[in-house]
Design a protein around this motif. Structure first.
Motif, mmCIF file in Angstrom:
data_model
loop_
_atom_site.group_PDB
_atom_site.id
_atom_site.type_symbol
_atom_site.label_atom_id
_atom_site.label_comp_id
_atom_site.label_asym_id
_atom_site.label_seq_id
_atom_site.Cartn_x
_atom_site.Cartn_y
_atom_site.Cartn_z
ATOM 1 N N ARG A 1 0.840 -1.199 0.000
ATOM 2 C CA ARG A 1 0.000 0.000 0.000
ATOM 3 C C ARG A 1 0.882 1.258 0.000
ATOM 4 N NH1 ARG A 1 -5.395 1.038 3.237
ATOM 5 N NH2 ARG A 1 -5.583 -1.139 2.744
ATOM 6 N N ASN A 2 1.997 1.172 0.711
ATOM 7 C CA ASN A 2 2.945 2.290 0.758
ATOM 8 C C ASN A 2 3.484 2.585 -0.643
ATOM 9 O OD1 ASN A 2 4.552 4.259 2.026
ATOM 10 N ND2 ASN A 2 6.279 2.844 2.120
ATOM 11 N N MET A 3 3.772 1.543 -1.414
ATOM 12 C CA MET A 3 4.268 1.744 -2.774
ATOM 13 C C MET A 3 3.185 2.368 -3.656
ATOM 14 S SD MET A 3 7.160 1.316 -4.055
ATOM 15 C CE MET A 3 7.480 2.279 -5.476
ATOM 16 N N VAL A 4 1.951 1.961 -3.459
ATOM 17 C CA VAL A 4 0.834 2.551 -4.200
ATOM 18 C C VAL A 4 0.780 4.050 -3.921
ATOM 19 C CG1 VAL A 4 -1.691 2.663 -4.370
ATOM 20 C CG2 VAL A 4 -0.539 0.442 -4.312
ATOM 21 N N GLU A 5 0.876 4.421 -2.655
ATOM 22 C CA GLU A 5 0.827 5.837 -2.286
ATOM 23 C C GLU A 5 1.984 6.608 -2.914
ATOM 24 O OE1 GLU A 5 0.640 5.658 1.982
ATOM 25 O OE2 GLU A 5 -1.421 4.924 1.943
ATOM 26 N N LYS A 6 3.173 6.008 -2.924
ATOM 27 C CA LYS A 6 4.338 6.667 -3.527
ATOM 28 C C LYS A 6 4.119 6.899 -5.023
ATOM 29 C CE LYS A 6 7.808 5.163 -0.240
ATOM 30 N NZ LYS A 6 9.010 4.358 -0.014
ATOM 31 N N HIS A 7 3.561 5.885 -5.710
ATOM 32 C CA HIS A 7 3.294 6.038 -7.145
ATOM 33 C C HIS A 7 2.278 7.160 -7.399
ATOM 34 C CE1 HIS A 7 5.672 2.850 -8.831
ATOM 35 N NE2 HIS A 7 5.058 1.900 -8.148
ATOM 36 N N ILE A 8 1.231 7.212 -6.588
ATOM 37 C CA ILE A 8 0.201 8.241 -6.772
ATOM 38 C C ILE A 8 0.792 9.629 -6.528
ATOM 39 C CG2 ILE A 8 -1.970 9.172 -5.864
ATOM 40 C CD1 ILE A 8 -2.823 6.230 -5.387
ATOM 41 N N ILE A 9 1.575 9.765 -5.482
ATOM 42 C CA ILE A 9 2.206 11.062 -5.196
ATOM 43 C C ILE A 9 3.124 11.461 -6.341
ATOM 44 C CG2 ILE A 9 3.887 12.209 -3.691
ATOM 45 C CD1 ILE A 9 2.584 10.575 -1.360
ATOM 46 N N LYS A 10 3.905 10.520 -6.828
ATOM 47 C CA LYS A 10 4.812 10.805 -7.946
ATOM 48 C C LYS A 10 4.022 11.278 -9.169
ATOM 49 C CE LYS A 10 8.405 8.712 -10.796
ATOM 50 N NZ LYS A 10 9.250 7.525 -10.987
ATOM 51 N N ALA A 11 2.915 10.591 -9.460
ATOM 52 C CA ALA A 11 2.100 10.955 -10.622
ATOM 53 C C ALA A 11 1.467 12.333 -10.445
ATOM 54 C CB ALA A 11 1.024 9.893 -10.858
ATOM 55 N N LEU A 12 0.946 12.602 -9.252
ATOM 56 C CA LEU A 12 0.330 13.911 -9.001
ATOM 57 C C LEU A 12 1.347 15.041 -9.112
ATOM 58 C CD1 LEU A 12 -2.034 13.020 -6.043
ATOM 59 C CD2 LEU A 12 -2.716 13.673 -8.352
ATOM 60 N N LEU A 13 2.534 14.811 -8.566
ATOM 61 C CA LEU A 13 3.584 15.828 -8.680
ATOM 62 C C LEU A 13 3.977 16.043 -10.135
ATOM 63 C CD1 LEU A 13 5.816 14.944 -5.607
ATOM 64 C CD2 LEU A 13 4.349 16.949 -5.893
ATOM 65 N N HIS A 14 4.056 14.969 -10.889
ATOM 66 C CA HIS A 14 4.391 15.074 -12.309
ATOM 67 C C HIS A 14 3.317 15.887 -13.053
ATOM 68 C CE1 HIS A 14 5.962 13.966 -16.219
ATOM 69 N NE2 HIS A 14 4.748 13.585 -16.566
ATOM 70 N N CYS A 15 2.058 15.579 -12.775
ATOM 71 C CA CYS A 15 0.968 16.315 -13.422
ATOM 72 C C CYS A 15 0.983 17.784 -13.002
ATOM 73 C CB CYS A 15 -0.382 15.683 -13.086
ATOM 74 S SG CYS A 15 -0.660 14.098 -13.897
ATOM 75 N N ARG A 16 1.250 18.024 -11.729
ATOM 76 C CA ARG A 16 1.301 19.408 -11.244
ATOM 77 C C ARG A 16 2.440 20.161 -11.931
ATOM 78 N NH1 ARG A 16 0.414 19.253 -5.528
ATOM 79 N NH2 ARG A 16 -1.738 19.350 -6.156
ATOM 80 N N ARG A 17 3.603 19.481 -12.062
ATOM 81 C CA ARG A 17 4.723 20.129 -12.757
ATOM 82 C C ARG A 17 4.358 20.405 -14.198
ATOM 83 N NH1 ARG A 17 7.751 16.543 -9.689
ATOM 84 N NH2 ARG A 17 7.829 15.036 -11.386
ATOM 85 N N SER A 18 3.505 19.586 -14.753
ATOM 86 C CA SER A 18 3.054 19.795 -16.136
ATOM 87 C C SER A 18 1.911 20.795 -16.181
ATOM 88 C CB SER A 18 2.619 18.470 -16.753
ATOM 89 O OG SER A 18 3.675 17.557 -16.758
ATOM 90 N N ARG A 19 1.653 21.445 -15.048
ATOM 91 C CA ARG A 19 0.575 22.435 -14.921
ATOM 92 C C ARG A 19 -0.795 21.840 -15.193
ATOM 93 N NH1 ARG A 19 3.275 27.905 -17.217
ATOM 94 N NH2 ARG A 19 3.634 28.644 -15.128
ATOM 95 N N LEU A 20 -0.965 20.639 -14.699
ATOM 96 C CA LEU A 20 -2.232 19.933 -14.897
ATOM 97 C C LEU A 20 -2.799 19.520 -13.557
ATOM 98 C CD1 LEU A 20 -1.179 17.776 -17.902
ATOM 99 C CD2 LEU A 20 -2.711 19.705 -17.920
ATOM 100 N N ASP A 21 -3.088 20.428 -12.746
ATOM 101 C CA ASP A 21 -3.627 20.147 -11.433
ATOM 102 C C ASP A 21 -5.122 19.882 -11.552
ATOM 103 O OD1 ASP A 21 -3.635 21.866 -8.241
ATOM 104 O OD2 ASP A 21 -3.596 19.755 -8.748
ATOM 105 N N LEU A 22 -5.478 18.890 -12.397
ATOM 106 C CA LEU A 22 -6.887 18.615 -12.666
ATOM 107 C C LEU A 22 -7.479 17.608 -11.706
ATOM 108 C CD1 LEU A 22 -6.772 18.426 -16.546
ATOM 109 C CD2 LEU A 22 -7.427 20.336 -15.127
ATOM 110 N N PHE A 23 -6.657 16.804 -11.101
ATOM 111 C CA PHE A 23 -7.171 15.796 -10.196
ATOM 112 C C PHE A 23 -6.995 16.291 -8.803
ATOM 113 C CE2 PHE A 23 -6.406 13.292 -14.001
ATOM 114 C CZ PHE A 23 -7.599 12.607 -14.089
#
Length: 173
Positions: free
Chosen positions: A151-173
């Motif tokens: 579950r910890n790895m799942v959370e890390k992947h989600i955080i990584k994806a959200l940060l990536h999207c935010r860096r791409s200026r896509l704070d849609l989720f």
């Protein structure tokens, strides 16, 4: 079909708990059609869980899965109703303000394309976890069980994806 070291038969579980489960889901969802859909989804998830691991208390897991499925269905229904209502209001505003429609559509298309590109650029496992979480609405525990990761790895992947999207200026989720 049997599963895990417990030798639990999904058929026996269905015969033993099926009626109770349908009543339970009908109370939670207050709609027989939704309860039937939730029951089917619950058994599909239960079959998947039984094929991957030994389950000490299959009835308890069955009802836990059912609760998660029902809550997800209720939340998704609320979200769809909210979005539909907002869309209807937005459409009425567009009719009164028709000149803005093409511009908004172009902006929305562009944002969607940037989001898709950002998600496609994620590492495969990170992208899979993110889509299961955000698109399919699975809980972190369910994703972990489905993919055989913590579950910890799942959370890390989600955080990584959200940060990536935010860096791409896509704070849609």
């Amino acid at each position: 079909m049997t599963g895990g070291a417990t030798g639990v038969s999904i058929d026996a579980l269905y015969r033993h708990e099926g009626l109770k489960l349908r009543r339970f889901l009908n109370r939670l969802l207050d709609n027989p059609a939704d309860a039937a859909d939730a029951s089917q989804e619950t058994y599909l998830r239960m079959v998947a869980a039984l094929s991957r691991t030994s389950i000490e208390h299959p009835s308890a897991l069955l009802f836990r899965i059912a609760t998660n499925v029902a809550l997800r269905m209720r939340n998704r229904g609320r979200l769809e109703r909210t979005l539909f209502a907002a869309k209807c209001e937005a459409e009425l505003a567009e009719i009164a303000d028709g000149y803005a429609l093409p511009e908004r559509q172009a902006i929305a298309r562009e944002e969607l394309m940037r989001l898709a590109a950002a998600i496609d650029a994620l590492p495969p496992r990170c992208r899979e976890v993110f889509l299961l979480s955000r698109l399919d609405g699975l809980a972190n525990g369910e994703i972990a069980l489905r993919l055989g990761i913590s579950r910890n790895m799942v959370e890390k992947h989600i955080i990584k994806a959200l940060l990536h999207c935010r860096r791409s200026r896509l704070d849609l989720f």
